[in-house]
Motif scaffolding. Sequence first.
Motif, PDB file in Angstrom:
ATOM      1  N   ASN A  44      46.468  39.403  45.843  1.00  0.00           N
ATOM      2  CA  ASN A  44      47.647  40.059  45.276  1.00  0.00           C
ATOM      3  C   ASN A  44      47.325  40.951  44.076  1.00  0.00           C
ATOM      4  O   ASN A  44      48.219  41.327  43.326  1.00  0.00           O
ATOM      5  N   ASN A  45      46.034  41.279  43.937  1.00  0.00           N
ATOM      6  CA  ASN A  45      45.575  42.210  42.905  1.00  0.00           C
ATOM      7  C   ASN A  45      45.891  41.742  41.479  1.00  0.00           C
ATOM      8  O   ASN A  45      46.136  42.548  40.592  1.00  0.00           O
ATOM      9  N   ARG A  46      45.881  40.434  41.280  1.00  0.00           N
ATOM     10  CA  ARG A  46      46.115  39.889  39.940  1.00  0.00           C
ATOM     11  C   ARG A  46      44.835  39.341  39.311  1.00  0.00           C
ATOM     12  O   ARG A  46      44.851  38.893  38.172  1.00  0.00           O
ATOM     13  N   ALA A  47      43.735  39.374  40.056  1.00  0.00           N
ATOM     14  CA  ALA A  47      42.464  38.860  39.532  1.00  0.00           C
ATOM     15  C   ALA A  47      41.924  39.818  38.475  1.00  0.00           C
ATOM     16  O   ALA A  47      42.059  41.037  38.583  1.00  0.00           O
ATOM     17  N   ARG A  48      41.318  39.242  37.459  1.00  0.00           N
ATOM     18  CA  ARG A  48      40.716  40.048  36.397  1.00  0.00           C
ATOM     19  C   ARG A  48      39.205  40.114  36.549  1.00  0.00           C
ATOM     20  O   ARG A  48      38.550  40.937  35.909  1.00  0.00           O
ATOM     21  N   ALA A  49      38.647  39.245  37.380  1.00  0.00           N
ATOM     22  CA  ALA A  49      37.199  39.216  37.589  1.00  0.00           C
ATOM     23  C   ALA A  49      36.910  38.449  38.873  1.00  0.00           C
ATOM     24  O   ALA A  49      37.768  37.730  39.387  1.00  0.00           O
ATOM     25  N   ILE A  50      35.696  38.631  39.386  1.00  0.00           N
ATOM     26  CA  ILE A  50      35.233  37.857  40.537  1.00  0.00           C
ATOM     27  C   ILE A  50      33.739  37.595  40.331  1.00  0.00           C
ATOM     28  O   ILE A  50      32.990  38.488  39.914  1.00  0.00           O
ATOM     29  N   ARG A  51      33.327  36.380  40.602  1.00  0.00           N
ATOM     30  CA  ARG A  51      31.899  36.041  40.501  1.00  0.00           C
ATOM     31  C   ARG A  51      31.159  36.684  41.677  1.00  0.00           C
ATOM     32  O   ARG A  51      31.682  36.756  42.782  1.00  0.00           O
ATOM     33  N   PHE A  52      29.937  37.127  41.404  1.00  0.00           N
ATOM     34  CA  PHE A  52      29.132  37.690  42.486  1.00  0.00           C
ATOM     35  C   PHE A  52      28.905  36.664  43.589  1.00  0.00           C
ATOM     36  O   PHE A  52      28.842  37.024  44.769  1.00  0.00           O
ATOM     37  N   SER A  53      28.781  35.394  43.232  1.00  0.00           N
ATOM     38  CA  SER A  53      28.577  34.361  44.254  1.00  0.00           C
ATOM     39  C   SER A  53      29.804  34.248  45.166  1.00  0.00           C
ATOM     40  O   SER A  53      29.667  34.075  46.378  1.00  0.00           O
ATOM     41  N   THR A  54      30.993  34.393  44.595  1.00  0.00           N
ATOM     42  CA  THR A  54      32.218  34.358  45.402  1.00  0.00           C
ATOM     43  C   THR A  54      32.310  35.604  46.260  1.00  0.00           C
ATOM     44  O   THR A  54      32.644  35.527  47.452  1.00  0.00           O
ATOM     45  N   LEU A  55      31.995  36.750  45.693  1.00  0.00           N
ATOM     46  CA  LEU A  55      32.013  38.004  46.442  1.00  0.00           C
ATOM     47  C   LEU A  55      31.022  37.952  47.602  1.00  0.00           C
ATOM     48  O   LEU A  55      31.345  38.348  48.730  1.00  0.00           O
ATOM     49  N   THR A  56      29.843  37.416  47.347  1.00  0.00           N
ATOM     50  CA  THR A  56      28.835  37.270  48.393  1.00  0.00           C
ATOM     51  C   THR A  56      29.339  36.357  49.510  1.00  0.00           C
ATOM     52  O   THR A  56      29.207  36.680  50.695  1.00  0.00           O
ATOM     53  N   ALA A  57      29.933  35.232  49.135  1.00  0.00           N
ATOM     54  CA  ALA A  57      30.457  34.290  50.130  1.00  0.00           C
ATOM     55  C   ALA A  57      31.580  34.929  50.944  1.00  0.00           C
ATOM     56  O   ALA A  57      31.644  34.759  52.170  1.00  0.00           O
ATOM     57  N   LEU A  58      32.470  35.658  50.292  1.00  0.00           N
ATOM     58  CA  LEU A  58      33.549  36.343  51.015  1.00  0.00           C
ATOM     59  C   LEU A  58      32.972  37.341  52.018  1.00  0.00           C
ATOM     60  O   LEU A  58      33.402  37.386  53.181  1.00  0.00           O
ATOM     61  N   CYS A  59      32.002  38.118  51.585  1.00  0.00           N
ATOM     62  CA  CYS A  59      31.386  39.103  52.480  1.00  0.00           C
ATOM     63  C   CYS A  59      30.656  38.433  53.635  1.00  0.00           C
ATOM     64  O   CYS A  59      30.716  38.909  54.776  1.00  0.00           O
TER      65      CYS A  59
END
Length: 75
Positions: A44-59
């Motif tokens: 919902n575009n309310r995040a202020r940051a994302i961990r690279f580990s989370t981004l990697t897992a999502l991808c």
Amino acid sequence: MPPEEDGHAVVCHLDDLLAVRGMTLTELADRVGVTVVNLSVLKNNRARAIRFSTLTALCDVLGCQPGDLFSVRRP
């Protein structure tokens, strides 16, 4: 469209990626190892940051690149 109040204009396309893959937010949360609430904040575009580990897992789970998940809204 102007940037959000906190100065960023990054837009998350998680809804689109989930729809194309026929996946629910709950299923994605389970597979990535994060809470549904945290993914909802991101979606919902309310995040202020994302961990690279989370981004990697999502991808990894979605079979995509970071650029598929996010774009920058231009005026």
